[in-house]
Motif scaffolding. Structure first.
Motif, PDB file in Angstrom:
ATOM      1  N   ILE A   1       0.852  -1.196   0.000  1.00 25.83           N
ATOM      2  CA  ILE A   1       0.000   0.000   0.000  1.00 25.83           C
ATOM      3  C   ILE A   1       0.881   1.238   0.000  1.00 25.83           C
ATOM      4  CG2 ILE A   1      -1.984  -1.069   1.137  1.00 25.83           C
ATOM      5  CD1 ILE A   1      -0.942   0.044   3.809  1.00 25.83           C
ATOM      6  N   ASP A   2       0.326   2.336  -0.458  1.00 21.68           N
ATOM      7  CA  ASP A   2       1.038   3.616  -0.425  1.00 21.68           C
ATOM      8  C   ASP A   2       0.702   4.293   0.902  1.00 21.68           C
ATOM      9  OD1 ASP A   2       2.102   6.152  -0.735  1.00 21.68           O
ATOM     10  OD2 ASP A   2       1.545   6.305  -2.853  1.00 21.68           O
ATOM     11  N   VAL A   3       1.639   4.252   1.843  1.00 21.70           N
ATOM     12  CA  VAL A   3       1.365   4.759   3.195  1.00 21.70           C
ATOM     13  C   VAL A   3       1.153   6.273   3.228  1.00 21.70           C
ATOM     14  CG1 VAL A   3       2.557   2.868   4.355  1.00 21.70           C
ATOM     15  CG2 VAL A   3       3.857   4.903   3.706  1.00 21.70           C
ATOM     16  N   ARG A   4       1.484   6.942   2.129  1.00 21.93           N
ATOM     17  CA  ARG A   4       1.294   8.405   2.090  1.00 21.93           C
ATOM     18  C   ARG A   4      -0.165   8.773   1.844  1.00 21.93           C
ATOM     19  NH1 ARG A   4       5.432   9.326  -2.674  1.00 21.93           N
ATOM     20  NH2 ARG A   4       4.163   7.551  -3.342  1.00 21.93           N
TER      21      ARG A   4
ATOM     22  N   ILE B   1      -7.071  -9.520   3.825  1.00 18.98           N
ATOM     23  CA  ILE B   1      -7.296  -9.576   2.371  1.00 18.98           C
ATOM     24  C   ILE B   1      -8.603  -8.869   2.013  1.00 18.98           C
ATOM     25  CG2 ILE B   1      -7.787 -11.137   0.426  1.00 18.98           C
ATOM     26  CD1 ILE B   1      -5.796 -13.132   1.773  1.00 18.98           C
ATOM     27  N   ARG B   2      -9.631  -9.095   2.819  1.00 19.03           N
ATOM     28  CA  ARG B   2     -10.934  -8.472   2.574  1.00 19.03           C
ATOM     29  C   ARG B   2     -10.863  -6.952   2.689  1.00 19.03           C
ATOM     30  NH1 ARG B   2     -15.446 -10.860   6.281  1.00 19.03           N
ATOM     31  NH2 ARG B   2     -14.929 -12.764   5.143  1.00 19.03           N
ATOM     32  N   ASN B   3      -9.917  -6.441   3.482  1.00 21.79           N
ATOM     33  CA  ASN B   3      -9.786  -4.993   3.707  1.00 21.79           C
ATOM     34  C   ASN B   3      -8.844  -4.312   2.708  1.00 21.79           C
ATOM     35  OD1 ASN B   3     -10.967  -3.652   6.463  1.00 21.79           O
ATOM     36  ND2 ASN B   3     -10.829  -5.861   6.621  1.00 21.79           N
ATOM     37  N   LYS B   4      -8.528  -4.998   1.621  1.00 18.52           N
ATOM     38  CA  LYS B   4      -7.641  -4.389   0.617  1.00 18.52           C
ATOM     39  C   LYS B   4      -8.263  -3.101   0.085  1.00 18.52           C
ATOM     40  CE  LYS B   4      -5.447  -5.127  -3.862  1.00 18.52           C
ATOM     41  NZ  LYS B   4      -5.203  -6.035  -4.996  1.00 18.52           N
TER      42      LYS B   4
ATOM     43  N   SER C   1       0.751  -6.085  -6.238  1.00 17.55           N
ATOM     44  CA  SER C   1       0.722  -7.123  -5.207  1.00 17.55           C
ATOM     45  C   SER C   1       0.334  -6.512  -3.860  1.00 17.55           C
ATOM     46  CB  SER C   1       2.103  -7.782  -5.121  1.00 17.55           C
ATOM     47  OG  SER C   1       2.128  -8.725  -4.097  1.00 17.55           O
ATOM     48  N   TYR C   2      -0.700  -7.053  -3.245  1.00 17.61           N
ATOM     49  CA  TYR C   2      -1.211  -6.490  -1.986  1.00 17.61           C
ATOM     50  C   TYR C   2      -0.436  -6.998  -0.783  1.00 17.61           C
ATOM     51  CZ  TYR C   2      -4.617  -5.599   1.791  1.00 17.61           C
ATOM     52  OH  TYR C   2      -5.222  -5.210   2.956  1.00 17.61           O
ATOM     53  N   ILE C   3      -0.279  -8.321  -0.663  1.00 15.56           N
ATOM     54  CA  ILE C   3       0.477  -8.865   0.468  1.00 15.56           C
ATOM     55  C   ILE C   3       1.900  -9.168   0.013  1.00 15.56           C
ATOM     56  CG2 ILE C   3       0.710 -10.812   2.053  1.00 15.56           C
ATOM     57  CD1 ILE C   3      -2.254 -10.852   2.399  1.00 15.56           C
TER      58      ILE C   3
ATOM     59  N   ASP D   1       5.139 -18.889   3.102  1.00 15.88           N
ATOM     60  CA  ASP D   1       5.045 -18.997   1.655  1.00 15.88           C
ATOM     61  C   ASP D   1       3.701 -18.424   1.223  1.00 15.88           C
ATOM     62  OD1 ASP D   1       5.007 -19.681  -0.966  1.00 15.88           O
ATOM     63  OD2 ASP D   1       5.428 -21.805  -0.687  1.00 15.88           O
ATOM     64  N   LEU D   2       3.744 -17.328   0.474  1.00 15.20           N
ATOM     65  CA  LEU D   2       2.513 -16.624   0.089  1.00 15.20           C
ATOM     66  C   LEU D   2       1.640 -17.430  -0.873  1.00 15.20           C
ATOM     67  CD1 LEU D   2       3.737 -12.933  -0.306  1.00 15.20           C
ATOM     68  CD2 LEU D   2       2.786 -14.065   1.707  1.00 15.20           C
ATOM     69  N   LYS D   3       2.210 -18.448  -1.509  1.00 12.77           N
ATOM     70  CA  LYS D   3       1.411 -19.279  -2.428  1.00 12.77           C
ATOM     71  C   LYS D   3       0.295 -19.994  -1.689  1.00 12.77           C
ATOM     72  CE  LYS D   3       5.330 -20.354  -5.401  1.00 12.77           C
ATOM     73  NZ  LYS D   3       6.462 -21.197  -5.030  1.00 12.77           N
ATOM     74  N   ASN D   4       0.447 -20.114  -0.367  1.00 15.86           N
ATOM     75  CA  ASN D   4      -0.576 -20.782   0.444  1.00 15.86           C
ATOM     76  C   ASN D   4      -1.824 -19.924   0.613  1.00 15.86           C
ATOM     77  OD1 ASN D   4       0.612 -23.395   1.992  1.00 15.86           O
ATOM     78  ND2 ASN D   4       2.230 -21.941   1.505  1.00 15.86           N
ATOM     79  N   PHE D   5      -1.742 -18.646   0.265  1.00 17.21           N
ATOM     80  CA  PHE D   5      -2.861 -17.742   0.514  1.00 17.21           C
ATOM     81  C   PHE D   5      -3.414 -17.209  -0.800  1.00 17.21           C
ATOM     82  CE2 PHE D   5       0.160 -17.612   4.001  1.00 17.21           C
ATOM     83  CZ  PHE D   5      -0.640 -18.100   5.003  1.00 17.21           C
ATOM     84  N   VAL D   6      -4.710 -17.407  -0.966  1.00 21.49           N
ATOM     85  CA  VAL D   6      -5.366 -17.012  -2.223  1.00 21.49           C
ATOM     86  C   VAL D   6      -5.575 -15.505  -2.242  1.00 21.49           C
ATOM     87  CG1 VAL D   6      -7.378 -17.500  -3.695  1.00 21.49           C
ATOM     88  CG2 VAL D   6      -6.605 -19.212  -2.042  1.00 21.49           C
TER      89      VAL D   6
END
Length: 231
Positions: free
Chosen positions: A50-53, A196-199, A206-208, A224-229
Motif C-alpha cells: 500500500i502507499d502509506v502516504r 485480504i478483505r480490507n484491501k 501485489s497487496y500482500i 510462503d505466500l502461495k498458500n494464501f489465495v
C-alpha cells in the motif's frame, strides 16, 4: 546466562532454513524455537503493498479471532451512568467518566477504551494522551458504539483491532504458544482472510508482500505466500 542464550540462539538458527514455510510448518517451528519460560504470545506481521502516504490506503479494522488471543484484555468503558451496570456485567474492568481525570494524571493501565458517541466530546482533553498510545476510541475500530455492552463482550471474546503502521505493516497477536495447532491455524487463517478483505480499492499491484510468524523474543518465520489465495 549469556552462554545459554548463545546456545539457544544457535539451536534456533540451525532449525530455520532460508525457505518459506506453509502456515502449518511455521506454527510447528515457532513453537519449537520458543525458549522463554512463560506462555509466549504468537505474533503475525504482514507487510502490505500500500502507499502509506495516502490516507485512503490505510488498512484498519477489527477481526474476531475464533479462539481469542489468550490474553485478558483490560477494558475501560466511558459511558453514561445509565449504561454503567450493563458494561460491568459483560466484563468491563473499569467503568465511568471519573476515569477521564485519572487519565489526565497519567493513568493508562488499560488495553482498550470503549465509549458511547455521547461522551466523545469529553475525551478532547485527553486526546493527546490517548492518541499516541493507540487508545483513542474510534468508530472504525468499533470502540465507539451506541451499544457499548456488545462491544465490550466481543472484545472480551477475542475481537481485536488492527491498523497498518507507517511502513505499511500490520502487527497483531493471534494466540499463545500453549494454543493447540488447530486453534492457531484457525485464528491466523481468519486474521489473514480479514486483511485480504480490507484491501483498499485504490491499491495496485501485489497487496500482500510478506507474512512473518514469531513468538515473544523469537525470530520471525517467513510464510510462503502461495498458500494464501488472492494475495
Amino acid at each position: 546466562m549469556s552462554k545459554k542464550l548463545t546456545k539457544n540462539k544457535k539451536k534456533i538458527l540451525d532449525k530455520i532454513s532460508s525457505k518459506k514455510y506453509s502456515l502449518k510448518e511455521a506454527i510447528l517451528l515457532v513453537k519449537e524455537i520458543n525458549f522463554v519460560k512463560f506462555d509466549a504470545s504468537i505474533d503475525i506481521s504482514i507487510r502490505l503493498g500500500i502507499d502509506v502516504r495516502l490516507p485512503n490506503q490505510m488498512v484498519r479494522g477489527t477481526v474476531s479471532l475464533p479462539h481469542g488471543t489468550g490474553k485478558n484484555i483490560c477494558i475501560l468503558a466511558l459511558v453514561p451512568k445509565d449504561k454503567e451496570l450493563e458494561v460491568k456485567k459483560v466484563g468491563a474492568d473499569y467503568v465511568g467518566l471519573n476515569y477521564i481525570e485519572k487519565i489526565k494524571s497519567g493513568w493508562t493501565d488499560i488495553d482498550v477504551i470503549v465509549a458511547t458517541p455521547s461522551v466523545m466530546n469529553k475525551l478532547s482533553t485527553i486526546g493527546k494522551i490517548l492518541g499516541p498510545k493507540g487508545l483513542m476510541p474510534n468508530p472504525k475500530m468499533e470502540t465507539v458504539s451506541v451499544n457499548p455492552e456488545k462491544s465490550v463482550k466481543e472484545i472480551k471474546s477475542g475481537k481485536i483491532t488492527f491498523k497498518s503502521d507507517r511502513y505499511g505493516i500490520v502487527h497483531a497477536s493471534v494466540g499463545r504458544v500453549s494454543f493447540s495447532h488447530q486453534h492457531l491455524l484457525e485464528n491466523i487463517g481468519e486474521f489473514i482472510k480479514i486483511i485480504i478483505r480490507n484491501k483498499p480499492s485504490t491499491s495496485k499491484g501485489s497487496y500482500i508482500k510478506s507474512i512473518y510468524l514469531s513468538s515473544t523474543m523469537s525470530y520471525g518465520i517467513p510464510l510462503d505466500l502461495k498458500n494464501f489465495v488472492n494475495t
